[in-house]
Enzyme design. Structure first.
Site, mmCIF file in Angstrom:
data_model
loop_
_atom_site.group_PDB
_atom_site.id
_atom_site.type_symbol
_atom_site.label_atom_id
_atom_site.label_comp_id
_atom_site.label_asym_id
_atom_site.label_seq_id
_atom_site.Cartn_x
_atom_site.Cartn_y
_atom_site.Cartn_z
ATOM 1 C CG HIS A 137 28.579 7.962 -12.008
ATOM 2 N ND1 HIS A 137 29.772 7.294 -12.113
ATOM 3 C CD2 HIS A 137 28.591 8.901 -13.011
ATOM 4 C CE1 HIS A 137 30.487 7.810 -13.114
ATOM 5 N NE2 HIS A 137 29.798 8.762 -13.681
ATOM 6 C CG HIS A 211 31.865 12.868 -12.422
ATOM 7 N ND1 HIS A 211 31.805 13.670 -13.531
ATOM 8 C CD2 HIS A 211 31.562 11.630 -12.853
ATOM 9 C CE1 HIS A 211 31.454 12.935 -14.575
ATOM 10 N NE2 HIS A 211 31.304 11.685 -14.193
ATOM 11 C CD GLU A 349 34.699 10.043 -13.942
ATOM 12 O OE1 GLU A 349 33.864 9.328 -13.376
ATOM 13 O OE2 GLU A 349 34.624 10.319 -15.150
#
Ligand code: BGC
Length: 383
Positions: A137, A211, A349
């Site tokens: 991420h 997220h 996602e």
């Protein structure tokens, strides 16, 4: 001058929020009010974090300038009762100290890049590594931990926020200055639309996503294993023990990963399947049948049978990371003052596939100067 303008907005905000809380100001299809801004908290370095509240078509959204975080998303059940269906915290300190990306914008790269390394145009790059030996991420301080510039808008019957962040050349190891603009729109129908855009001044890789941890029965209300889910994908990307894709596009048929027909999230989650062991549950990327599309197309439906609340997702993206909240372990207290445990929420996602910079057969995540990265995801709610 600036101060007095802010004071007027703050007063309007207070009035608007109070009315909304009392349930007397449900936005109709006629278009919403301009989003309102309030102080949410202050970071250790003195930076102020604001919270924006907006409402349209029956959906209520609260967004932080920190990470573009959806701090609360309220929708009604079949009897009109509102609940916040997104996991989060009540204060900025908790977000800074221990958020597993609750509600956040993810960048520059959603999910993992193996060993935090990739080569682009013959140059090798080393990224910030923050998940074992991998980069997750965006690295140790990704877009979820940056303060974005936020502006509220109304446009026709839409209300929304435009969020800007400029990521410097070399930040977290990524090449090029990346200028990211994310637009959150609430439509007259109560849809939450996310438009992502980015440009760069050097060739780089980009994969932006959101997220949100969904629990359609309400955050803190227990597990999501009874939620029903369908995903329009005949294949997924199996992973190794570090959750890096092997490169294979495996068939979901005959596996716990088959959500082509609606089934309960928990139905097969305890099967003794090597892939489920690696993820401690589901933590995989689905290869959406529709592929990359110019317009958002419907790819997944999530429904909580108890409340009737239903989420439909449409996207331009080719992949969907379905993460079943496996690493929630009872150590965090959420915004509603409940402890979050494993399976108390799930993430859906929309994205390009994990580790694409090292997987030549996956759709490319390279962005070059002169190009504009653009993707769109739409969340529609009903009950
Ligand atoms: C990843 C998980 C990770 C989680 C962080 C998900 O997108 O797939 O592996 O633990 O984000 O909360």
């Amino acid at each position: 001058m600036e101060t007095s303008r802010r004071t007027v907005i703050a007063a309007a905000a207070a009035a608007g929020v109070a009315a909304a809380t009392a349930g007397t100001a449900h936005a109709s299809g006629a278009g919403g009010r301009k989003p309102v801004k309030e102080l949410f908290g202050t970071l250790a370095d003195g930076t102020k974090v604001h919270r924006w509240s907006l409402e349209n078509g029956g959906t209520r959204l609260k967004v932080l300038s920190y990470g573009g975080v959806v701090q609360s998303l309220e929708i009604p059940d079949r009897r009109g009762r509102y609940r916040n269906v997104s996991l989060g915290f009540a204060n900025i300190e908790d977000y800074v100290a221990s958020s597993p990306y609750f509600g956040a914008l993810i960048g520059r790269y959603g999910n993992r890049i193996a060993k935090g390394r990739f080569t682009l145009d013959g140059t090798a790059y080393q990224l910030s590594v923050n998940d074992g030996e991998n980069s997750l991420h965006g690295g140790a301080k990704g877009f979820d931990k940056r303060v974005w510039d936020v502006e509220g808008f109304t446009s026709g019957s839409d209300v929304g926020l435009v969020l800007h962040y400029v990521s410097g050349d070399g930040e977290m190891g990524y090449p090029g200055t990346l200028r990211a603009t994310v637009t959150y729109t609430l439509t007259r129908d109560g849809d939450w639309r996310i438009d992502y855009a980015a440009t760069t001044d050097k060739a780089t890789v980009v994969n932006l996503t959101s997220h949100v941890y969904w629990n359609l029965a309400g955050e803190g209300s227990g597990s999501i294993y009874d939620h029903e889910l369908s995903i329009a994908a005949a294949r997924y990307t199996p992973v190794d023990s570090g959750l890096i894709p092997t490169g294979e596009l495996a068939k979901v048929a005959g596996t716990p990963f088959d959500f082509r027909r609606t089934k309960a999230v928990g139905e097969d989650i305890r099967e003794a399947d090597q892939q489920l062991l690696y993820g401690q549950g589901i933590d995989h990327n689905w290869v959406l049948d529709k592929g990359i599309t110019a317009r958002p197309e419907h790819i997944a439906t999530l429904r909580d049978p108890s409340s009737g609340r239903t989420l439909k997702i449409a996207t331009t993206e080719p992949g969907l990371q379905f993460y079943s909240g496996n690493f929630l372990d009872g150590t965090l207290v959420g915004s509603g003052d409940h402890i979050y445990r494993q399976g108390d929420a799930l993430c859906l996602e929309t994205q390009h596939f994990p580790d694409s910079p090292n997987q030549p057969s996956f759709p490319s995540t390279v962005l070059r100067p002169g190009e504009t990265y653009r993707t769109t995801t739409v969340h529609s709610f009903s009950a």
